[in-house]
Scaffold this motif. Sequence first.
Motif, PDB file in Angstrom:
ATOM      1  N   LEU A   1       0.829  -1.205   0.000  1.00  0.00           N
ATOM      2  CA  LEU A   1       0.000   0.000   0.000  1.00  0.00           C
ATOM      3  C   LEU A   1       0.865   1.257   0.000  1.00  0.00           C
ATOM      4  N   VAL A   2       1.939   1.239   0.781  1.00  0.00           N
ATOM      5  CA  VAL A   2       2.861   2.378   0.808  1.00  0.00           C
ATOM      6  C   VAL A   2       3.564   2.519  -0.548  1.00  0.00           C
ATOM      7  N   GLY A   3       3.880   1.382  -1.159  1.00  0.00           N
ATOM      8  CA  GLY A   3       4.498   1.415  -2.473  1.00  0.00           C
ATOM      9  C   GLY A   3       3.579   2.026  -3.516  1.00  0.00           C
ATOM     10  N   THR A   4       2.283   1.759  -3.403  1.00  0.00           N
ATOM     11  CA  THR A   4       1.320   2.367  -4.319  1.00  0.00           C
ATOM     12  C   THR A   4       1.278   3.878  -4.133  1.00  0.00           C
ATOM     13  N   VAL A   5       1.274   4.326  -2.887  1.00  0.00           N
ATOM     14  CA  VAL A   5       1.296   5.771  -2.613  1.00  0.00           C
ATOM     15  C   VAL A   5       2.568   6.396  -3.198  1.00  0.00           C
ATOM     16  N   ALA A   6       3.714   5.719  -3.026  1.00  0.00           N
ATOM     17  CA  ALA A   6       4.980   6.231  -3.553  1.00  0.00           C
ATOM     18  C   ALA A   6       4.955   6.296  -5.079  1.00  0.00           C
ATOM     19  N   ALA A   7       4.383   5.263  -5.721  1.00  0.00           N
ATOM     20  CA  ALA A   7       4.287   5.262  -7.179  1.00  0.00           C
ATOM     21  C   ALA A   7       3.408   6.397  -7.666  1.00  0.00           C
ATOM     22  N   PHE A   8       2.282   6.620  -6.975  1.00  0.00           N
ATOM     23  CA  PHE A   8       1.427   7.749  -7.323  1.00  0.00           C
ATOM     24  C   PHE A   8       2.135   9.082  -7.049  1.00  0.00           C
ATOM     25  N   GLY A   9       3.054   9.074  -6.085  1.00  0.00           N
ATOM     26  CA  GLY A   9       3.820  10.284  -5.806  1.00  0.00           C
ATOM     27  C   GLY A   9       4.711  10.663  -6.974  1.00  0.00           C
ATOM     28  N   THR A  10       5.373   9.679  -7.593  1.00  0.00           N
ATOM     29  CA  THR A  10       6.172   9.984  -8.779  1.00  0.00           C
ATOM     30  C   THR A  10       5.270  10.416  -9.932  1.00  0.00           C
ATOM     31  N   LEU A  11       4.068   9.853  -9.996  1.00  0.00           N
ATOM     32  CA  LEU A  11       3.081  10.307 -10.981  1.00  0.00           C
ATOM     33  C   LEU A  11       2.787  11.786 -10.780  1.00  0.00           C
ATOM     34  N   ALA A  12       2.639  12.200  -9.530  1.00  0.00           N
ATOM     35  CA  ALA A  12       2.303  13.589  -9.229  1.00  0.00           C
ATOM     36  C   ALA A  12       3.410  14.544  -9.632  1.00  0.00           C
ATOM     37  N   THR A  13       4.679  14.117  -9.589  1.00  0.00           N
ATOM     38  CA  THR A  13       5.756  15.032  -9.945  1.00  0.00           C
ATOM     39  C   THR A  13       5.630  15.511 -11.384  1.00  0.00           C
ATOM     40  N   GLY A  14       5.142  14.648 -12.253  1.00  0.00           N
ATOM     41  CA  GLY A  14       4.935  15.062 -13.636  1.00  0.00           C
ATOM     42  C   GLY A  14       3.896  16.150 -13.749  1.00  0.00           C
TER      43      GLY A  14
ATOM     44  N   GLN B   1      -2.515  23.976 -17.031  1.00  0.00           N
ATOM     45  CA  GLN B   1      -1.567  23.093 -16.357  1.00  0.00           C
ATOM     46  C   GLN B   1      -1.626  23.213 -14.837  1.00  0.00           C
ATOM     47  N   ILE B   2      -1.938  24.391 -14.318  1.00  0.00           N
ATOM     48  CA  ILE B   2      -2.178  24.482 -12.872  1.00  0.00           C
ATOM     49  C   ILE B   2      -3.398  23.640 -12.518  1.00  0.00           C
ATOM     50  N   SER B   3      -4.423  23.726 -13.332  1.00  0.00           N
ATOM     51  CA  SER B   3      -5.597  22.878 -13.125  1.00  0.00           C
ATOM     52  C   SER B   3      -5.223  21.403 -13.210  1.00  0.00           C
ATOM     53  N   GLY B   4      -4.350  21.092 -14.177  1.00  0.00           N
ATOM     54  CA  GLY B   4      -3.967  19.706 -14.402  1.00  0.00           C
ATOM     55  C   GLY B   4      -3.269  19.061 -13.230  1.00  0.00           C
ATOM     56  N   MET B   5      -2.715  19.876 -12.319  1.00  0.00           N
ATOM     57  CA  MET B   5      -2.093  19.310 -11.134  1.00  0.00           C
ATOM     58  C   MET B   5      -3.101  18.506 -10.320  1.00  0.00           C
ATOM     59  N   GLY B   6      -4.383  18.838 -10.456  1.00  0.00           N
ATOM     60  CA  GLY B   6      -5.410  18.097  -9.732  1.00  0.00           C
ATOM     61  C   GLY B   6      -5.430  16.626 -10.095  1.00  0.00           C
ATOM     62  N   ALA B   7      -5.134  16.307 -11.370  1.00  0.00           N
ATOM     63  CA  ALA B   7      -5.136  14.906 -11.793  1.00  0.00           C
ATOM     64  C   ALA B   7      -3.965  14.142 -11.208  1.00  0.00           C
ATOM     65  N   GLY B   8      -2.858  14.831 -10.949  1.00  0.00           N
ATOM     66  CA  GLY B   8      -1.715  14.167 -10.359  1.00  0.00           C
ATOM     67  C   GLY B   8      -1.794  14.066  -8.850  1.00  0.00           C
ATOM     68  N   LEU B   9      -2.387  15.080  -8.223  1.00  0.00           N
ATOM     69  CA  LEU B   9      -2.450  15.102  -6.766  1.00  0.00           C
ATOM     70  C   LEU B   9      -3.570  14.221  -6.218  1.00  0.00           C
ATOM     71  N   SER B  10      -4.688  14.106  -6.954  1.00  0.00           N
ATOM     72  CA  SER B  10      -5.838  13.387  -6.416  1.00  0.00           C
ATOM     73  C   SER B  10      -5.555  11.906  -6.146  1.00  0.00           C
ATOM     74  N   PRO B  11      -4.858  11.158  -7.030  1.00  0.00           N
ATOM     75  CA  PRO B  11      -4.576   9.765  -6.672  1.00  0.00           C
ATOM     76  C   PRO B  11      -3.729   9.644  -5.409  1.00  0.00           C
TER      77      PRO B  11
ATOM     78  N   LEU C   1      -3.570  11.888  -2.908  1.00  0.00           N
ATOM     79  CA  LEU C   1      -4.420  12.274  -1.783  1.00  0.00           C
ATOM     80  C   LEU C   1      -5.405  11.175  -1.434  1.00  0.00           C
ATOM     81  N   PHE C   2      -6.077  10.631  -2.445  1.00  0.00           N
ATOM     82  CA  PHE C   2      -7.106   9.631  -2.178  1.00  0.00           C
ATOM     83  C   PHE C   2      -6.501   8.325  -1.669  1.00  0.00           C
ATOM     84  N   ALA C   3      -5.349   7.930  -2.216  1.00  0.00           N
ATOM     85  CA  ALA C   3      -4.685   6.718  -1.722  1.00  0.00           C
ATOM     86  C   ALA C   3      -4.241   6.919  -0.270  1.00  0.00           C
TER      87      ALA C   3
END
Length: 443
Positions: free
Chosen positions: A51-64, A372-382, A384-386
């Motif tokens: 579960l922590v690994g999933t959060v970390a993977a989504f974290g690298t997703l968010a950096t983009g 693109q500022i709006s687009g940060m929502g797509a990266g942050l939401s996974p 946050l939700f995870a």
Amino acid sequence: MTHPRFSPTQRRRAVLSSYLGSLIEYYDFLLYATASAVVFNRVFFSDLDPLVGTVAAFGTLATGYLARPLGGIVFGHFGDRVGRKKMLVISMVLMGVASTLIGVLPTYAQVGALAPVLLIVLRVVQGVAVGGEWGGAVLMSAEHASSRRGLWASFTNAGAPSGMVLSTLVLALSAGLTGDAFLTWGWRIPFLLSVVLLGIGLFVRLSVTETPVFAAAAASSATPARAPLFEVLSRPRNLLLAVGVGFGAFVAQGTLTTFLISYAVGAGFERQTVLNALTASSVVAILGIIGFSALSDRVGRRPVVLGGAVATGLWCIAIFPMIDTGSAVLLTLAVVVGQGVTHAAWFGPSAALYSEMFSTGSRYTGASLGYQISGMGAGLSPVLFASLQAAGFGTGVLSAVIVVLALVSVASVLALRETARDGLTGDPATAPAPGAPASAPRP
């Protein structure tokens, strides 16, 4: 004053170029999103709890996603100064190279902590590239169009679910490999295919001329204007409203296309079943985006976006209970209606709407930065939700977040005036306030 000269042939080329460019960019960008949900936690974060690994993977997703505004600023500045086309070629090359390199990265088991570091660096490059791509691609279509701007510009937005379809299909085919083949090398194939798509996209993009609106503005300007970013920030109202309109739409998009993959697999669905549902929803979304955007040319941007925001907020209350039933039919229905219908109405017309909110000299910067500022929502939401899920919060909290952001979008749209019948050669800052009569329809 120099007037734009529109060419139907160049418009068709521009629309095709924008669609293919967006498809390729989002194939690469969303391929990462899908891979982060199904494989990266096991390849690059294998030393962590699942579960922590999933959060970390989504974290690298968010950096983009966090890097996308930087791309919007850099590419927007030069796109407003030297032209749209040159910046689009550079953004496509950056994305193709970064994605191909991800396909040859060593794993955590091979090089330890260096593996996720390299992954994050390449993800940032992806974010910068896609941050510069969207605004330029939208303007290539919108500024080549003398009418039906919502329809033509929407093909750029339709490239996102098209890229999702392609990336999901390729990843699903790779995931069908037996044994450990998928985790060992199969997941790399979709990334390595990026170099082929890059060649096709560049071939089409290089055949398009500079947009007539930008060319006319450049020919009319005796002296350079101040930096486009300063121009946008000196009159921040439209930028703030653009973010308000789009942020919730991207949170919903990140939920429907990324977080739900992990959530549904955790709820007991087979990975292939979830990817099939996502593919079906993306196919419907292509048609939905184009259809709702064409509708916005007839009835206006505001009513279509308002309807999409309200409908998406309401639908997201139902999606988690539908998935929790364990029914593959209800899972498919949840994501097809969510992504393909309600979200398409919210997201589709934004391509034309954002281009209409800024003047020619700062349009690339303003539209890109707002989007693109709006687009940060797509990266942050996974992420946050995870994290909320890991902390024990129920799905009702997740749905409530989307509902609140949908209401923010509604308020932002209501604060905007209708722009569907405006030209792109004026200054939106001097246009009538909301409620004032619109200009006559364009032919």
